[in-house]
Design a protein around this motif. Structure first.
Motif, mmCIF file in Angstrom:
data_model
loop_
_atom_site.group_PDB
_atom_site.id
_atom_site.type_symbol
_atom_site.label_atom_id
_atom_site.label_comp_id
_atom_site.label_asym_id
_atom_site.label_seq_id
_atom_site.Cartn_x
_atom_site.Cartn_y
_atom_site.Cartn_z
ATOM 1 N N CYS A 77 10.137 -9.781 -12.349
ATOM 2 C CA CYS A 77 10.471 -10.659 -11.033
ATOM 3 C C CYS A 77 9.042 -11.661 -10.179
ATOM 4 C CB CYS A 77 11.289 -10.088 -9.820
ATOM 5 S SG CYS A 77 11.595 -11.311 -8.103
ATOM 6 N N PRO A 78 8.449 -12.538 -10.080
ATOM 7 C CA PRO A 78 6.859 -12.600 -9.990
ATOM 8 C C PRO A 78 6.501 -12.208 -8.091
ATOM 9 C CG PRO A 78 8.154 -14.494 -10.132
ATOM 10 C CD PRO A 78 9.320 -13.685 -10.935
ATOM 11 N N GLU A 79 7.831 -12.187 -7.280
ATOM 12 C CA GLU A 79 7.994 -12.307 -6.098
ATOM 13 C C GLU A 79 8.945 -12.212 -5.111
ATOM 14 O OE1 GLU A 79 6.116 -13.156 -2.353
ATOM 15 O OE2 GLU A 79 4.734 -13.922 -4.551
ATOM 16 N N LEU A 80 8.464 -10.490 -5.091
ATOM 17 C CA LEU A 80 9.980 -9.752 -4.027
ATOM 18 C C LEU A 80 9.862 -10.482 -2.462
ATOM 19 C CD1 LEU A 80 9.421 -6.373 -5.513
ATOM 20 C CD2 LEU A 80 11.071 -8.590 -6.189
ATOM 21 N N PRO A 81 11.272 -11.559 -2.250
ATOM 22 C CA PRO A 81 11.085 -11.403 -0.771
ATOM 23 C C PRO A 81 10.422 -10.611 0.536
ATOM 24 C CG PRO A 81 13.239 -12.197 -1.967
ATOM 25 C CD PRO A 81 12.537 -10.659 -2.702
ATOM 26 N N GLY A 82 10.476 -9.473 -0.197
ATOM 27 C CA GLY A 82 10.091 -8.581 1.072
ATOM 28 C C GLY A 82 8.763 -8.736 0.899
ATOM 29 N N ASN A 83 8.202 -9.767 0.783
ATOM 30 C CA ASN A 83 6.332 -9.459 1.160
ATOM 31 C C ASN A 83 6.685 -11.185 1.901
ATOM 32 O OD1 ASN A 83 5.669 -8.444 -1.437
ATOM 33 N ND2 ASN A 83 5.916 -9.534 -3.286
ATOM 34 N N GLN A 84 7.292 -11.344 2.345
ATOM 35 C CA GLN A 84 7.285 -12.521 3.436
ATOM 36 C C GLN A 84 6.755 -11.685 4.569
ATOM 37 O OE1 GLN A 84 9.922 -15.577 3.247
ATOM 38 N NE2 GLN A 84 8.958 -17.148 4.568
ATOM 39 N N GLY A 85 5.612 -12.156 5.506
ATOM 40 C CA GLY A 85 4.749 -12.132 6.143
ATOM 41 C C GLY A 85 4.672 -10.033 6.750
ATOM 42 N N TYR A 86 4.698 -9.812 5.700
ATOM 43 C CA TYR A 86 4.358 -8.405 5.899
ATOM 44 C C TYR A 86 2.703 -8.124 5.215
ATOM 45 C CZ TYR A 86 6.054 -3.052 4.318
ATOM 46 O OH TYR A 86 5.271 -2.098 4.493
ATOM 47 N N LEU A 87 2.104 -7.413 6.477
ATOM 48 C CA LEU A 87 1.237 -6.935 6.094
ATOM 49 C C LEU A 87 1.236 -5.349 6.373
ATOM 50 C CD1 LEU A 87 -0.396 -9.392 9.354
ATOM 51 C CD2 LEU A 87 -0.500 -9.744 6.851
ATOM 52 N N THR A 88 0.184 -4.414 5.793
ATOM 53 C CA THR A 88 -0.372 -3.256 5.480
ATOM 54 C C THR A 88 -1.984 -3.032 6.306
ATOM 55 O OG1 THR A 88 1.122 -2.776 3.583
ATOM 56 C CG2 THR A 88 -0.906 -1.870 4.100
ATOM 57 N N ARG A 89 -1.714 -2.011 7.475
ATOM 58 C CA ARG A 89 -3.175 -2.114 7.636
ATOM 59 C C ARG A 89 -3.957 -0.912 7.385
ATOM 60 N NH1 ARG A 89 -5.017 1.401 13.224
ATOM 61 N NH2 ARG A 89 -6.567 0.431 13.378
ATOM 62 N N PHE A 90 -5.276 -1.295 6.330
ATOM 63 C CA PHE A 90 -6.051 -0.440 5.913
ATOM 64 C C PHE A 90 -7.389 -0.009 6.683
ATOM 65 C CE2 PHE A 90 -4.290 -2.940 2.955
ATOM 66 C CZ PHE A 90 -3.516 -2.203 1.465
ATOM 67 N N ALA A 91 -7.201 1.415 6.178
ATOM 68 C CA ALA A 91 -9.040 1.459 7.171
ATOM 69 C C ALA A 91 -9.945 2.332 6.207
ATOM 70 C CB ALA A 91 -8.524 2.866 7.830
ATOM 71 N N LEU A 92 -10.938 2.471 6.798
ATOM 72 C CA LEU A 92 -12.586 2.849 6.020
ATOM 73 C C LEU A 92 -13.006 3.689 7.619
ATOM 74 C CD1 LEU A 92 -13.916 3.059 3.671
ATOM 75 C CD2 LEU A 92 -15.252 1.492 4.823
ATOM 76 N N VAL A 93 -13.051 5.335 6.373
ATOM 77 C CA VAL A 93 -12.951 5.827 7.527
ATOM 78 C C VAL A 93 -14.424 7.318 7.406
ATOM 79 C CG1 VAL A 93 -10.270 6.261 8.706
ATOM 80 C CG2 VAL A 93 -12.314 7.967 6.895
ATOM 81 N N SER A 94 -14.942 8.015 8.418
ATOM 82 C CA SER A 94 -15.941 8.426 7.156
ATOM 83 C C SER A 94 -15.979 9.779 8.329
ATOM 84 C CB SER A 94 -17.033 7.607 8.036
ATOM 85 O OG SER A 94 -17.638 8.050 9.346
ATOM 86 N N LEU A 95 -16.454 11.133 8.196
ATOM 87 C CA LEU A 95 -16.213 12.098 9.295
ATOM 88 C C LEU A 95 -17.428 11.519 10.760
ATOM 89 C CD1 LEU A 95 -17.121 15.281 6.731
ATOM 90 C CD2 LEU A 95 -14.554 13.975 7.953
ATOM 91 N N GLY A 96 -16.748 12.492 11.630
ATOM 92 C CA GLY A 96 -17.147 12.064 12.568
ATOM 93 C C GLY A 96 -17.109 11.409 14.037
ATOM 94 N N LEU A 97 -17.895 11.236 15.295
ATOM 95 C CA LEU A 97 -17.391 10.720 16.408
ATOM 96 C C LEU A 97 -16.763 9.528 16.824
ATOM 97 C CD1 LEU A 97 -18.519 12.818 18.642
ATOM 98 C CD2 LEU A 97 -16.795 13.458 17.934
ATOM 99 N N ASP A 98 -15.780 8.676 16.840
ATOM 100 C CA ASP A 98 -15.652 7.382 16.877
ATOM 101 C C ASP A 98 -16.171 6.376 18.116
ATOM 102 O OD1 ASP A 98 -13.721 4.917 15.624
ATOM 103 O OD2 ASP A 98 -13.677 5.033 17.939
ATOM 104 N N GLU A 99 -16.452 6.315 18.250
ATOM 105 C CA GLU A 99 -17.062 5.427 19.548
ATOM 106 C C GLU A 99 -16.526 5.605 20.250
ATOM 107 O OE1 GLU A 99 -15.591 1.906 17.099
ATOM 108 O OE2 GLU A 99 -16.712 3.730 16.432
#
Length: 200
Positions: free
Chosen positions: A171-193
């Protein structure tokens, strides 16, 4: 010397896709070595042990809903810095070792988040299929390609994983894809600004 980045995923995973969007602006011109840590906990452990400079994680999926395993893994850090963050569409397909008609699909395997995202559609259109959670979409695609799950199995994964592991598109396109966003983050050790232990 390459910049080592541990990612919450295997080859063909959404985090590998996100790495292409987040890393170039952060480590511009550097050689990047991805460490496929698969789980959030292993990704954070690589950061703590010093075997990776950055960890790339799926924070929210969909945006606004924390990924439980990521939240739990980040709780192990006293402080951490969000180096970069981006919300991206993660469009899944249903993949098999060969093309399968809906009645032939006996199991659908994926990470719990995409399984939940597409559960209604899968239960309606693939009524004979058991939904089986595993640690990672890319790892599931790799295992399927290797024959681990059997001929009636299919995986919910990125189309890129299908190309990578020579899988057929069920199935090439699942309907749940529409408008669905995932938030990714790149993190390191230490304090955030913005202060210690940035958590959201």
């Amino acid at each position: 010397m390459p910049v080592k980045v541990a990612i919450q995923g295997a080859r063909g995973s959404a985090c590998e896709m996100a790495a292409g969007h987040l890393l170039p602006s952060v480590v511009e011109g550097a050689i990047i070595e991805l460490i496929y840590a698969v789980t959030a906990r292993s990704t954070i452990e690589a950061l703590l042990k010093g075997s990776a400079t950055f960890a790339l994680l799926a924070l929210e999926s969909p945006v606004g809903t924390a990924v439980p395993e990521t939240a739990s893994a980040l709780a192990a850090l006293t402080t951490y810095r969000v180096v970069a963050s981006r919300s991206l569409p993660v469009n899944h397909a249903l993949l098999g070792r060969r093309f399968l008609r809906p009645p032939e699909v006996t199991r659908v395997i994926s990470h719990p988040v995409p399984l939940a995202k597409h559960a209604s559609y899968l239960r309606t259109h693939f009524p004979n299929a058991e939904l089986v959670p595993v640690e990672d979409t890319g790892a599931a695609a790799y295992a399927l390609a290797g024959g681990e799950y059997g001929e009636g199995a299919a995986v919910v994964a990125l189309p890129a994983a299908g190309t990578l592991f020579n899988l057929a598109v069920v199935c090439p396109e699942l309907p749940g894809n529409q408008g669905y966003l995932t938030r990714f983050a790149l993190v390191s050790l230490g304090l955030d600004e913005r202060g210690p232990a940035w958590k959201k």
